[in-house]
Write a protein that holds these residues in place. Structure first.
Motif, PDB file in Angstrom:
ATOM      1  N   GLY A 207      36.515  41.513  48.428  1.00 25.57           N
ATOM      2  CA  GLY A 207      35.482  41.097  47.484  1.00 25.57           C
ATOM      3  C   GLY A 207      34.060  41.271  47.940  1.00 25.57           C
ATOM      4  N   GLY A 208      33.833  41.957  49.050  1.00 25.26           N
ATOM      5  CA  GLY A 208      32.477  42.220  49.497  1.00 25.26           C
ATOM      6  C   GLY A 208      31.796  41.022  50.131  1.00 25.26           C
ATOM      7  N   PRO A 209      30.472  41.089  50.301  1.00 24.72           N
ATOM      8  CA  PRO A 209      29.728  40.001  50.965  1.00 24.72           C
ATOM      9  C   PRO A 209      29.904  38.648  50.288  1.00 24.72           C
ATOM     10  N   ASP A 210      29.935  38.622  48.957  1.00 20.30           N
ATOM     11  CA  ASP A 210      30.095  37.340  48.261  1.00 20.30           C
ATOM     12  C   ASP A 210      31.397  36.646  48.645  1.00 20.30           C
ATOM     13  N   ARG A 211      32.469  37.426  48.793  1.00 18.33           N
ATOM     14  CA  ARG A 211      33.764  36.830  49.149  1.00 18.33           C
ATOM     15  C   ARG A 211      33.731  36.287  50.567  1.00 18.33           C
ATOM     16  N   VAL A 212      33.009  36.961  51.462  1.00 18.99           N
ATOM     17  CA  VAL A 212      32.878  36.455  52.829  1.00 18.99           C
ATOM     18  C   VAL A 212      32.203  35.082  52.810  1.00 18.99           C
ATOM     19  N   ILE A 213      31.139  34.948  52.026  1.00 20.14           N
ATOM     20  CA  ILE A 213      30.422  33.670  51.941  1.00 20.14           C
ATOM     21  C   ILE A 213      31.308  32.605  51.324  1.00 20.14           C
TER      22      ILE A 213
ATOM     23  N   TYR B  15      35.877  54.173  44.677  1.00 19.29           N
ATOM     24  CA  TYR B  15      34.696  53.768  45.432  1.00 19.29           C
ATOM     25  C   TYR B  15      33.866  52.722  44.703  1.00 19.29           C
ATOM     26  N   THR B  16      34.365  52.234  43.557  1.00 16.60           N
ATOM     27  CA  THR B  16      33.735  51.070  42.940  1.00 16.60           C
ATOM     28  C   THR B  16      34.216  49.787  43.609  1.00 16.60           C
ATOM     29  N   ARG B  17      35.224  49.900  44.446  1.00 15.83           N
ATOM     30  CA  ARG B  17      35.741  48.742  45.168  1.00 15.83           C
ATOM     31  C   ARG B  17      35.095  48.679  46.547  1.00 15.83           C
ATOM     32  N   TRP B  18      35.119  47.485  47.122  1.00 18.53           N
ATOM     33  CA  TRP B  18      34.530  47.330  48.456  1.00 18.53           C
ATOM     34  C   TRP B  18      35.383  47.996  49.512  1.00 18.53           C
ATOM     35  N   ALA B  19      36.696  48.014  49.324  1.00 20.90           N
ATOM     36  CA  ALA B  19      37.573  48.693  50.272  1.00 20.90           C
ATOM     37  C   ALA B  19      37.699  50.160  49.881  1.00 20.90           C
ATOM     38  N   SER B  20      37.587  51.043  50.850  1.00 15.23           N
ATOM     39  CA  SER B  20      37.813  52.463  50.609  1.00 15.23           C
ATOM     40  C   SER B  20      39.308  52.666  50.341  1.00 15.23           C
ATOM     41  N   PRO B  21      39.712  53.867  49.911  1.00 13.97           N
ATOM     42  CA  PRO B  21      41.157  54.088  49.721  1.00 13.97           C
ATOM     43  C   PRO B  21      41.989  53.738  50.951  1.00 13.97           C
ATOM     44  N   ILE B  22      41.471  54.075  52.160  1.00 13.92           N
ATOM     45  CA  ILE B  22      42.199  53.701  53.379  1.00 13.92           C
ATOM     46  C   ILE B  22      42.194  52.185  53.543  1.00 13.92           C
ATOM     47  N   GLY B  23      41.051  51.559  53.269  1.00 17.52           N
ATOM     48  CA  GLY B  23      40.956  50.112  53.376  1.00 17.52           C
ATOM     49  C   GLY B  23      41.849  49.397  52.388  1.00 17.52           C
TER      50      GLY B  23
ATOM     51  N   ILE C 178      29.524  42.879  59.252  1.00 21.53           N
ATOM     52  CA  ILE C 178      30.964  43.014  58.975  1.00 21.53           C
ATOM     53  C   ILE C 178      31.214  44.275  58.153  1.00 21.53           C
ATOM     54  N   GLY C 179      30.401  44.460  57.109  1.00 20.80           N
ATOM     55  CA  GLY C 179      30.556  45.650  56.285  1.00 20.80           C
ATOM     56  C   GLY C 179      30.266  46.931  57.044  1.00 20.80           C
ATOM     57  N   THR C 180      29.292  46.892  57.938  1.00 19.34           N
ATOM     58  CA  THR C 180      28.957  48.086  58.721  1.00 19.34           C
ATOM     59  C   THR C 180      30.115  48.486  59.617  1.00 19.34           C
ATOM     60  N   ARG C 181      30.700  47.516  60.290  1.00 27.10           N
ATOM     61  CA  ARG C 181      31.842  47.817  61.173  1.00 27.10           C
ATOM     62  C   ARG C 181      33.005  48.399  60.372  1.00 27.10           C
ATOM     63  N   LEU C 182      33.280  47.827  59.215  1.00 25.86           N
ATOM     64  CA  LEU C 182      34.384  48.320  58.392  1.00 25.86           C
ATOM     65  C   LEU C 182      34.076  49.702  57.825  1.00 25.86           C
ATOM     66  N   SER C 183      32.808  49.951  57.489  1.00 21.91           N
ATOM     67  CA  SER C 183      32.429  51.268  56.981  1.00 21.91           C
ATOM     68  C   SER C 183      32.569  52.334  58.058  1.00 21.91           C
TER      69      SER C 183
ATOM     70  N   GLU D 117      37.025  39.928  57.646  1.00 15.94           N
ATOM     71  CA  GLU D 117      37.146  41.344  57.319  1.00 15.94           C
ATOM     72  C   GLU D 117      37.998  41.536  56.056  1.00 15.94           C
ATOM     73  N   THR D 118      39.085  40.757  55.968  1.00 20.66           N
ATOM     74  CA  THR D 118      39.919  40.804  54.772  1.00 20.66           C
ATOM     75  C   THR D 118      39.118  40.413  53.542  1.00 20.66           C
ATOM     76  N   ALA D 119      38.318  39.364  53.669  1.00 21.48           N
ATOM     77  CA  ALA D 119      37.495  38.906  52.546  1.00 21.48           C
ATOM     78  C   ALA D 119      36.508  39.988  52.126  1.00 21.48           C
ATOM     79  N   TYR D 120      35.896  40.671  53.095  1.00 23.37           N
ATOM     80  CA  TYR D 120      34.932  41.720  52.749  1.00 23.37           C
ATOM     81  C   TYR D 120      35.622  42.859  52.008  1.00 23.37           C
ATOM     82  N   LEU D 121      36.764  43.299  52.502  1.00 23.93           N
ATOM     83  CA  LEU D 121      37.465  44.393  51.840  1.00 23.93           C
ATOM     84  C   LEU D 121      37.914  44.010  50.434  1.00 23.93           C
TER      85      LEU D 121
END
Length: 246
Positions: A40-46, A189-197, A110-115, A34-38
Motif C-alpha cells: 500500500g505504499g508510504p500510507d500503509r507503512v504509517i 506499475y500503478t501498484r506500489w509493488a513491481s511485477p517482481i514485488g 524503505i521505498g528506495t531500498r525496495l526500488s 517492507e510488506t506494508a510498502y509493497l
C-alpha cells in the motif's frame, strides 16, 4: 496529449522492468514495514506503525481523528520520527501526521531500498502512471460526451449521423486502444509493488518480527500490512484511522 504521455510512460515502464544490476530480493530483508510498502505504499507503512504503537500503548488514536503521544520513547527510527512529527504538544490530527510522515525520509528510505531491489515501483513512476491513465480515461469520457452532444444538438438524420461518428472515431479508437495497451504494459506499475514485488508479496512472509510478542499480534499486524485498517477488528481503531474532514 494524454495518449502520448501514456505511450512515454510505457517506455519508462519497459525500461524499469529491464534494468540490470538490481539487488536480489533476499538481500533486502522483507519485514512487516517492507510488506506494508509493497502492498500500500508510504500510507500503509504509517498505518501499520500507528497500529503497532497504539497496540503497545505508545500512542492513543482517538476515533475523533487525533493522535496523542503516551510514551515518548520510540523503539525504532520510524517510531521516533512519528513522535517527533506529532510535535512538542504531544498531540496532533491523525490526518496531518499521516500526510507529513508519508514524505518523511525514514519512510522514503524503505521505498528506495525496495526500488533498488526491483521489488517496488519508484514512487514518482507510480504516481505519474496513475495520473496519466486517469487523464486518458477522462479523454475517452470527454469524447463520448462530445459525440452525444453533437448528435443531440445537431439534429442529424440517420444518414447525416455518420458525419460526427466519423469525426469522433479517431479519438475514440485512440483513447480506448491506448487504455487497452496500458492494461497490459503499464497497469502493473500503478501498484506500489513491481511485477517482481507482487510475486514476492504473494509468496514471502515477513522474516523480521520487529520485536512482536505473540502469534496473534503478528497475524494482526501482517493483516494490516497487507490489507490496511480494514483488517482491524476494533471498530474504534478503524474509525481513528479513517480520514477525517476538518
Amino acid at each position: 496529449m494524454s495518449c502520448s504521455r501514456l505511450v512515454r510512460m510505457t517506455v519508462t515502464a519497459d525500461a524499469l522492468a529491464g534494468q540490470d544490476g538490481l539487488r536480489p530480493p533476499e538481500a533486502v530483508g522483507i519485514g512487516l514495514y517492507e510488506t506494508a510498502y509493497l502492498a500500500g505504499g508510504p500510507d500503509r507503512v504509517i498505518e501499520l506503525a500507528l497500529v503497532l504503537m497504539a497496540g503497545r500503548g505508545r500512542l492513543h488514536l482517538a476515533h475523533t481523528g487525533w493522535t496523542t503521544v503516551v510514551d515518548p520513547r520510540g523503539r525504532s527510527r520510524l517510531e521516533r520520527a512519528i513522535i517527533a512529527t506529532v510535535g512538542p504538544d504531544g498531540q496532533c490530527r491523525t490526518d496531518e501526521l499521516r500526510r507529513a510522515m508519508a514524505e518523511h525520509p525514514t519512510v522514503l528510505e524503505i521505498g528506495t531500498r525496495l526500488s533498488l531491489a526491483g521489488l517496488a515501483t519508484p514512487a514518482l513512476v507510480q504516481r505519474n502512471t496513475v495520473v496519466v491513465i486517469r487523464q486518458v480515461r477522462h479523454a475517452l469520457l470527454l469524447s463520448l460526451v462530445l459525440l452525444a452532444a453533437a448528435l443531440a444538438v445537431g439534429g442529424f438524420t440517420d444518414g447525416d449521423a455518420l458525419a460526427p461518428l466519423a469525426w469522433f472515431s479517431l479519438p475514440l479508437v485512440l483513447t480506448s486502444g491506448t487504455l487497452l495497451m496500458a492494461r497490459v504494459d503499464v497497469y502493473p506499475y500503478t501498484r506500489w509493488a513491481s511485477p517482481i514485488g507482487q510475486e514476492v508479496l504473494r509468496e514471502v512472509r515477513p522474516t523480521r518480527q520487529y520485536g512482536l510478542g505473540d502469534d496473534e499480534e503478528r497475524e494482526l499486524l501482517t493483516a494490516v500490512a497487507m490489507n490496511g485498517p480494514a483488517a482491524l477488528l476494533d471498530p474504534r481503531l478503524r474509525a481513528a484511522l479513517r480520514p477525517h474532514r476538518t
